[in-house]
Design a protein around this motif. Structure first.
Motif, PDB file in Angstrom:
ATOM      1  N   GLN A 144      -0.203  -1.623 -11.136  1.00 20.50           N
ATOM      2  CA  GLN A 144      -0.001  -1.364 -10.428  1.00 20.50           C
ATOM      3  C   GLN A 144      -0.661  -2.286  -9.941  1.00 20.50           C
ATOM      4  N   THR A 145      -0.233  -3.181  -8.087  1.00 17.86           N
ATOM      5  CA  THR A 145      -0.491  -3.820  -7.454  1.00 17.86           C
ATOM      6  C   THR A 145      -1.044  -2.766  -5.884  1.00 17.86           C
ATOM      7  N   LEU A 146      -2.344  -3.501  -5.185  1.00 17.65           N
ATOM      8  CA  LEU A 146      -2.357  -2.965  -4.402  1.00 17.65           C
ATOM      9  C   LEU A 146      -1.598  -2.908  -3.135  1.00 17.65           C
ATOM     10  N   ASP A 147      -0.991  -3.807  -2.835  1.00 19.08           N
ATOM     11  CA  ASP A 147       0.535  -3.378  -2.599  1.00 19.08           C
ATOM     12  C   ASP A 147       1.678  -2.620  -2.706  1.00 19.08           C
ATOM     13  N   GLU A 148       1.370  -2.467  -3.403  1.00 14.47           N
ATOM     14  CA  GLU A 148       2.771  -1.457  -4.214  1.00 14.47           C
ATOM     15  C   GLU A 148       1.861  -0.006  -4.018  1.00 14.47           C
ATOM     16  N   GLY A 149       0.751   0.310  -4.572  1.00 10.08           N
ATOM     17  CA  GLY A 149      -0.229   1.473  -3.713  1.00 10.08           C
ATOM     18  C   GLY A 149       0.175   1.502  -2.088  1.00 10.08           C
ATOM     19  N   GLN A 150      -0.125   0.657  -1.347  1.00  4.24           N
ATOM     20  CA  GLN A 150       0.065   0.073   0.243  1.00  4.24           C
ATOM     21  C   GLN A 150       1.072   0.754   0.716  1.00  4.24           C
ATOM     22  N   VAL A 151       2.319   0.853  -0.021  1.00 10.53           N
ATOM     23  CA  VAL A 151       3.848   1.166   0.244  1.00 10.53           C
ATOM     24  C   VAL A 151       4.281   2.447   0.345  1.00 10.53           C
ATOM     25  N   ILE A 152       3.288   2.797  -1.002  1.00 14.86           N
ATOM     26  CA  ILE A 152       3.446   4.364  -1.293  1.00 14.86           C
ATOM     27  C   ILE A 152       2.947   4.934  -0.160  1.00 14.86           C
ATOM     28  N   ALA A 153       1.736   4.725   0.030  1.00 16.50           N
ATOM     29  CA  ALA A 153       0.469   5.656   0.840  1.00 16.50           C
ATOM     30  C   ALA A 153       1.902   5.227   2.088  1.00 16.50           C
ATOM     31  N   GLU A 154       1.695   4.378   2.471  1.00 13.23           N
ATOM     32  CA  GLU A 154       3.110   3.989   4.020  1.00 13.23           C
ATOM     33  C   GLU A 154       4.030   4.630   4.450  1.00 13.23           C
ATOM     34  N   THR A 155       5.004   4.767   3.028  1.00 14.09           N
ATOM     35  CA  THR A 155       5.683   5.817   3.148  1.00 14.09           C
ATOM     36  C   THR A 155       5.713   6.990   3.122  1.00 14.09           C
ATOM     37  N   LEU A 156       4.752   8.089   2.532  1.00 18.80           N
ATOM     38  CA  LEU A 156       4.187   9.362   2.796  1.00 18.80           C
ATOM     39  C   LEU A 156       3.535  10.253   3.749  1.00 18.80           C
ATOM     40  N   MET A 157       3.375   8.876   4.382  1.00 16.81           N
ATOM     41  CA  MET A 157       2.450   9.316   5.295  1.00 16.81           C
ATOM     42  C   MET A 157       3.395   9.290   7.126  1.00 16.81           C
ATOM     43  N   ALA A 158       4.411   7.951   6.506  1.00 14.63           N
ATOM     44  CA  ALA A 158       5.958   8.683   7.722  1.00 14.63           C
ATOM     45  C   ALA A 158       6.498   9.513   7.318  1.00 14.63           C
ATOM     46  N   ASP A 159       6.033  10.171   5.693  1.00 10.48           N
ATOM     47  CA  ASP A 159       6.923  11.117   5.927  1.00 10.48           C
ATOM     48  C   ASP A 159       6.312  11.917   6.412  1.00 10.48           C
ATOM     49  N   LEU A 160       4.924  12.400   5.906  1.00 15.19           N
ATOM     50  CA  LEU A 160       4.230  13.684   6.737  1.00 15.19           C
ATOM     51  C   LEU A 160       4.226  13.434   8.216  1.00 15.19           C
ATOM     52  N   GLY A 161       4.661  13.236   8.895  1.00 12.79           N
ATOM     53  CA  GLY A 161       4.416  13.017   9.678  1.00 12.79           C
ATOM     54  C   GLY A 161       2.982  12.338  10.888  1.00 12.79           C
ATOM     55  N   VAL A 162       2.026  11.131   9.673  1.00 10.78           N
ATOM     56  CA  VAL A 162       1.477  10.850  10.150  1.00 10.78           C
ATOM     57  C   VAL A 162       0.987   9.815  10.980  1.00 10.78           C
ATOM     58  N   GLU A 163      -0.004   9.781  12.072  1.00  8.30           N
ATOM     59  CA  GLU A 163       0.399   8.649  13.033  1.00  8.30           C
ATOM     60  C   GLU A 163      -0.598   7.863  12.639  1.00  8.30           C
ATOM     61  N   LYS A 164      -0.751   7.294  13.411  1.00 10.29           N
ATOM     62  CA  LYS A 164      -1.389   5.763  13.191  1.00 10.29           C
ATOM     63  C   LYS A 164      -2.525   5.645  13.603  1.00 10.29           C
TER      64      LYS A 164
END
Length: 178
Positions: A144-164
């Motif tokens: 897995q690439t770093l970019d793939e991990g980033q996409v997963i993290a950012e998606t979960l962040m949004a799903d959990l309602g975490v703001e930047k």
């Protein structure tokens, strides 16, 4: 989001850490996403003085322990963390040896509720003297690439309602030392 980079040859994960604004809301979302009630873990982390990265001895209630070395940049947002772990049946002797050899940087005590969402560890932490935080660790497979991990993290962040603006850099140890 930008990602910072570090070492090679170690296990890798993409992680984010954020202050929790609404504990009930994020726990509810984590339960739904993981389809579980989560697992409660009490952790006592002693950080040692080292020339690079971070070295901590994590002790659990049953006195088992993990010696963990990790290196990651101190920046907001998803960041690559590289780490190595060694599991110990009893951490008390190694704690004494490392304390004398390296010196203790500090200690972090927390109660953690762990939820697994796919390949991601979602931690909801209550850190003594700091408050409530959320941490995502997207454990990357070798291919897995770093970019793939980033996409997963950012998606979960949004799903959990975490703001930047809730994202934090550094470790709990850094926050305690401020």
């Amino acid at each position: 989001m930008e990602t910072c980079d570090v070492l090679a040859d170690m296990s890798r994960n993409v992680e984010i850490k954020a202050k929790v604004r609404n504990l009930g809301d994020i726990v509810s979302k984590a339960k739904k996403l993981s389809n579980s009630e989560g697992t409660w873990i009490e952790q006592d982390d002693v950080f040692f003085t080292v020339p690079q990265g971070r070295l901590k001895l994590r002790t659990f209630q049953d006195k088992t322990a993990e010696l963990i070395f990790y290196d990651r940049p101190d920046c907001d947002g998803p960041k690559l963390s590289k780490y190595e772990k060694c599991t110990l049946p009893d951490g008390s002797q190694i704690a004494s040896v490392l304390s004398h050899a390296l010196g203790v940087k500090g200690r972090v005590k927390k109660n953690r509720q762990l939820f697994m969402v796919g390949q991601t560890r979602v931690h909801i932490d209550n850190v003594e003297d700091l408050g409530n935080f959320m941490e995502l660790e997207v454990v990357l497979s070798e291919d897995q690439t770093l970019d793939e991990g980033q996409v997963i993290a950012e998606t979960l962040m949004a799903d959990l309602g975490v703001e930047k603006e809730d994202l934090i850099s550094g470790a709990y140890m850094d926050l305690l030392q401020k």
